[in-house]
Design a protein around this motif. Structure first.
Motif, PDB file in Angstrom:
ATOM      1  N   GLU A 139       0.824  -1.204   0.000  1.00 52.62           N
ATOM      2  CA  GLU A 139       0.000   0.000   0.000  1.00 52.62           C
ATOM      3  C   GLU A 139       0.863   1.260   0.000  1.00 52.62           C
ATOM      4  O   GLU A 139       1.910   1.310   0.630  1.00 52.62           O
ATOM      5  N   SER A 140       0.400   2.265  -0.715  1.00 49.80           N
ATOM      6  CA  SER A 140       1.100   3.548  -0.743  1.00 49.80           C
ATOM      7  C   SER A 140       0.072   4.658  -0.896  1.00 49.80           C
ATOM      8  O   SER A 140      -1.125   4.401  -0.939  1.00 49.80           O
ATOM      9  N   TYR A 141       0.559   5.884  -0.987  1.00 47.02           N
ATOM     10  CA  TYR A 141      -0.321   7.047  -1.116  1.00 47.02           C
ATOM     11  C   TYR A 141       0.126   7.908  -2.280  1.00 47.02           C
ATOM     12  O   TYR A 141       1.312   7.983  -2.585  1.00 47.02           O
ATOM     13  N   THR A 150      -0.200  11.225  -2.456  1.00 44.02           N
ATOM     14  CA  THR A 150       0.253  12.560  -2.041  1.00 44.02           C
ATOM     15  C   THR A 150       0.981  12.447  -0.705  1.00 44.02           C
ATOM     16  O   THR A 150       0.935  11.411  -0.043  1.00 44.02           O
ATOM     17  N   ILE A 151       1.578  13.527  -0.296  1.00 44.95           N
ATOM     18  CA  ILE A 151       2.294  13.553   0.983  1.00 44.95           C
ATOM     19  C   ILE A 151       1.358  13.582   2.180  1.00 44.95           C
ATOM     20  O   ILE A 151       1.789  13.417   3.313  1.00 44.95           O
ATOM     21  N   PHE A 152       0.052  13.771   1.947  1.00 49.26           N
ATOM     22  CA  PHE A 152      -0.896  13.913   3.048  1.00 49.26           C
ATOM     23  C   PHE A 152      -1.419  12.575   3.557  1.00 49.26           C
ATOM     24  O   PHE A 152      -2.065  12.518   4.591  1.00 49.26           O
ATOM     25  N   ASN A 153      -1.185  11.480   2.838  1.00 52.37           N
ATOM     26  CA  ASN A 153      -1.579  10.134   3.256  1.00 52.37           C
ATOM     27  C   ASN A 153      -3.053  10.025   3.628  1.00 52.37           C
ATOM     28  O   ASN A 153      -3.412   9.331   4.580  1.00 52.37           O
ATOM     29  N   GLY A 154      -3.895  10.700   2.890  1.00 54.78           N
ATOM     30  CA  GLY A 154      -5.333  10.617   3.134  1.00 54.78           C
ATOM     31  C   GLY A 154      -5.933   9.378   2.503  1.00 54.78           C
ATOM     32  O   GLY A 154      -5.404   8.826   1.544  1.00 54.78           O
ATOM     33  N   SER A 155      -7.057   8.918   3.048  1.00 57.93           N
ATOM     34  CA  SER A 155      -7.674   7.698   2.523  1.00 57.93           C
ATOM     35  C   SER A 155      -8.093   7.854   1.058  1.00 57.93           C
ATOM     36  O   SER A 155      -8.133   6.882   0.316  1.00 57.93           O
ATOM     37  N   ASN A 195      -6.384   9.240  -1.206  1.00 56.58           N
ATOM     38  CA  ASN A 195      -5.179   9.094  -2.029  1.00 56.58           C
ATOM     39  C   ASN A 195      -4.488   7.753  -1.839  1.00 56.58           C
ATOM     40  O   ASN A 195      -3.379   7.549  -2.303  1.00 56.58           O
ATOM     41  N   ARG A 196      -5.145   6.830  -1.130  1.00 60.41           N
ATOM     42  CA  ARG A 196      -4.537   5.522  -0.855  1.00 60.41           C
ATOM     43  C   ARG A 196      -4.515   4.668  -2.116  1.00 60.41           C
ATOM     44  O   ARG A 196      -5.483   4.599  -2.854  1.00 60.41           O
ATOM     45  N   TYR A 246      -1.952  11.167  -9.062  1.00 65.36           N
ATOM     46  CA  TYR A 246      -1.720  12.518  -8.546  1.00 65.36           C
ATOM     47  C   TYR A 246      -2.939  13.373  -8.826  1.00 65.36           C
ATOM     48  O   TYR A 246      -3.669  13.156  -9.783  1.00 65.36           O
TER      49      TYR A 246
END
Length: 96
Positions: free
Chosen positions: A17-19, A21-26, A28-29, A68
């Motif tokens: 699993e990764s994201y 964006t830098i915000f690691n919001g669900s 953007n998962r 992105y």
């Protein structure tokens, strides 16, 4: 088969699993995914030539590999990147 050799190969690769964006919001998962590839190669005498058959992305997985979100000036739309579809083929080579 005399001096010829057969070399099979099977690969499985898992990306966790990764994201996007830098915000690691669900939102953007990116879920983890796996890719499986296989090939078989026949090598001629003294490795002077080879014949290879291969298949990439055996399961035809179309997982998202990256994303992105654009900025507000372009509407905040999301671009995604996916795995390449299943491919298969043959290859041959010679040494001089």
């Amino acid at each position: 088969m005399g001096d010829m050799t057969i070399v099979p190969r099977f690969d499985i690769n898992y990306t966790g699993e990764s994201y996007g964006t830098i915000f690691n919001g669900s939102i953007n998962r990116i879920k983890g995914y796996e890719v499986m590839n296989a090939q078989i190669q026949l090598n001629g005498r003294d490795d002077r030539w080879y014949l290879r058959g291969y298949i990439q992305n055996i399961t035809n997985n179309n997982a998202t590999t990256g994303l992105y979100v654009t900025d507000q000036s372009s509407g905040l739309f999301t671009n995604i990147f996916t795995l390449e579809p299943r491919r298969y083929g043959v290859a041959a080579g010679f040494k001089f």
